[in-house]
Design an enzyme around this catalytic site. Structure first.
Site, PDB file in Angstrom:
ATOM      1  N   SER A 100     -21.554  29.048  44.888  1.00 60.18           N
ATOM      2  CA  SER A 100     -21.069  29.236  43.527  1.00 60.18           C
ATOM      3  C   SER A 100     -20.252  30.519  43.405  1.00 60.18           C
ATOM      4  CB  SER A 100     -22.249  29.228  42.561  1.00 60.18           C
ATOM      5  OG  SER A 100     -21.818  29.303  41.220  1.00 60.18           O
ATOM      6  N   ASP A 240     -15.522  29.549  38.204  1.00 59.67           N
ATOM      7  CA  ASP A 240     -16.235  30.199  39.303  1.00 59.67           C
ATOM      8  C   ASP A 240     -15.958  29.454  40.601  1.00 59.67           C
ATOM      9  OD1 ASP A 240     -17.746  27.937  38.773  1.00 59.67           O
ATOM     10  OD2 ASP A 240     -19.678  28.964  38.821  1.00 59.67           O
ATOM     11  N   ASP A 242     -17.426  27.295  42.621  1.00 54.50           N
ATOM     12  CA  ASP A 242     -17.616  25.851  42.758  1.00 54.50           C
ATOM     13  C   ASP A 242     -17.135  25.101  41.533  1.00 54.50           C
ATOM     14  OD1 ASP A 242     -19.714  26.919  41.252  1.00 54.50           O
ATOM     15  OD2 ASP A 242     -21.152  25.403  41.900  1.00 54.50           O
ATOM     16  N   ASP A 244     -17.972  24.724  38.487  1.00 53.92           N
ATOM     17  CA  ASP A 244     -18.799  24.024  37.504  1.00 53.92           C
ATOM     18  C   ASP A 244     -18.917  24.821  36.211  1.00 53.92           C
ATOM     19  OD1 ASP A 244     -20.425  26.039  38.519  1.00 53.92           O
ATOM     20  OD2 ASP A 244     -22.212  24.785  38.690  1.00 53.92           O
TER      21      ASP A 244
END
Length: 456
Positions: A100, A240, A242, A244
């Site tokens: 992440s 961010d 990743d 999400d």
């Protein structure tokens, strides 16, 4: 693996650590074996981000799954919400290889059951943690198959089907992908004729050469703010690593708080479904809660953390959920979080208005917020107890849903909760004006420091 390392690696919501020092390929292989046995599924989907160690970890995990006779759907490169889409669309458990927003030295795994149902502490991660310290089970009698799928176009089409983009007015949008997975998904999802996308750091690069892919840190959105102003853009978006989570910046280069995004998206969805539940974590601004109520919705208060929000959303069939950290959850996306869908709602609402984003969200910013203040303590429980004792009989309404929350007759409140991973207390406070906020925040901090000489 030692129990100490397993405890450090397998956290409350996911698996994350330095890679390969803590999370290496043998560990990923063992986790794949354990996850196959935990789910009892016939097939498991695997996706990965752009970090240097992700391909090797994903391959090792895949082997661990296949050795248990379970097939693997290799979804390739993608964002975490893409993995959730694959899990929901195919009805299979999933594993996303990503750390992440963490720096390049880290990697991790986010796990879900079929339909993007989260796997966390109490719902399976504790069994994964235990498995890392035990002898590996024998291989299954059969070796699972592996097939590749390319569902990114279907992912984009699904998102487009949830937000009406037919009446967009021309908008100029600066997007900072942070060298993360938004560099792959934004061109697919925001490829609309009325949108001019100004890309920043779209090159997939797990070394993060420009800045950490953590938009919660002000330094990491400084370049985006400057670019929005320089371009005369209508909106800035940051994702961010990743992709999400989504963060918005208005036309002045000012950050739009997550609570304002929660209010905006909730109002949009409740217009089509009045009376529906909306889940918010307990440190969401009271202003967002008021907007939910004014829009005819039923606010449902949650502990901080995606597993708690998603569980309450499923229980109440909530149309939407949001957290202060930039996670936004949608019933029509398997109750999972997707920053890209939140971005589409912001764009659609802005396009439908005749003014700038700052004016659009001004009505949602009704209170002054401290933001999150972290205080290091030697004994978090004792420090929280000292703060609660200091309240006396001053009229505060106290609850312990997540740490200590105290609400006062004038509408001000604070929450004090312990970190899951370090001896830190997180303080969030809100009040109707800056002076009241400062007094409340400083009162809490003074008690913490008096009760805890080690605090800093």
């Amino acid at each position: 693996m030692t129990p100490e390392l397993a405890a450090r690696l397998v956290k409350a919501y996911d698996i994350r650590g330095l890679s390969p020092q803590e999370l290496d390929e043998p560990a990923a292989h063992r986790i794949g074996t354990a996850f196959a046995r935990l789910t009892g599924a016939r097939e498991i989907a695997v996706a990965r981000d752009m970090r240097d160690t992700s391909p090797g970890l994903a391959a090792a995990f895949t082997e661990g799954v296949r050795e248990q006779g379970v097939a693997v759907v290799d979804a390739g490169l993608g964002s975490t919400d893409y993995l959730y889409f694959v899990s929901g669309r195919l009805g299979v458990p999933g594993a996303m290889f990503t750390a992440s927003h963490n720096p390049a030295a880290y990697n991790g795994i986010k796990l879900c059951r079929a339909g993007a149902v989260p796997v966390g502490e109490g719902s399976g991660l504790e069994l994964i943690r235990a498995a890392l310290t035990e002898p590996a089970p024998p291989r299954g009698g059969l070796y699972g198959a592996r097939r590749e799928v390319a569902l990114l176009d279907e992912y984009a089409a699904h998102l487009h089907g949830l937000v009406d983009l037919s009446a967009l007015r021309p908008l100029r949008i600066v997007v900072d992908a942070g060298n993360g997975m938004a560099g792959l998904t934004v061109p697919l999802v925001l490829n609309q004729p009325q949108l001019t996308i100004v890309p920043m750091y779209f090159e997939l690069d797990g070394t993060f050469p420009n800045h950490e892919a953590d938009p919660l840190k002000p330094a990491n959105v400084a370049a985006l703010k400057e670019r929005v102003r320089a371009e005369g853009a209508d909106l800035g978006l940051a994702f961010d690593g990743d992709a999400d989570r989504c963060f918005a910046v208005d036309e002045r280069g000012e950050a739009v708080p997550a609570s304002s995004v929660i209010a905006l998206v909730a109002a949009r969805l409740l217009a089509d479904e009045p009376g529906a539940a909306v889940v918010h974590n307990l440190i969401t601004s009271l202003g967002a809660v008021e907007v939910i109520e004014e829009s005819g919705g039923k606010p449902v208060r949650s502990r901080v953390g995606h597993s708690f929000v998603k569980a309450l959303m499923a229980e109440h069939q909530a149309v939407f959920g949001g957290e202060h950290s930039g996670h936004y959850y949608f019933r029509d996306f398997w109750f999972a979080d997707t920053g890209m869908l939140a971005a589409l709602h912001i764009i659609a609402e802005l396009a439908a208005s005749d003014g700038p984003l700052s004016r659009l969200v001004a009505g949602y910013r009704r209170y002054q917020s401290s933001g999150e203040v972290n205080v290091t303590v030697a004994d978090p429980s004792a420090a929280v107890a000292a703060v609660e004792r200091s309240l006396g009989d001053g009229g505060a309404r106290v609850d312990h849903l997540d740490g200590l929350t105290a609400s006062f007759p004038d509408g001000s409140w604070f929450n004090l909760r312990a970190s899951n991973t370090e001896p830190v207390l997180r303080v969030n406070a809100e009040a109707g004006d800056a002076a009241t906020l400062a007094a409340l925040r400083d009162q809490v901090l003074a008690v913490l420091r008096a009760a805890e000489p080690a605090a800093g």
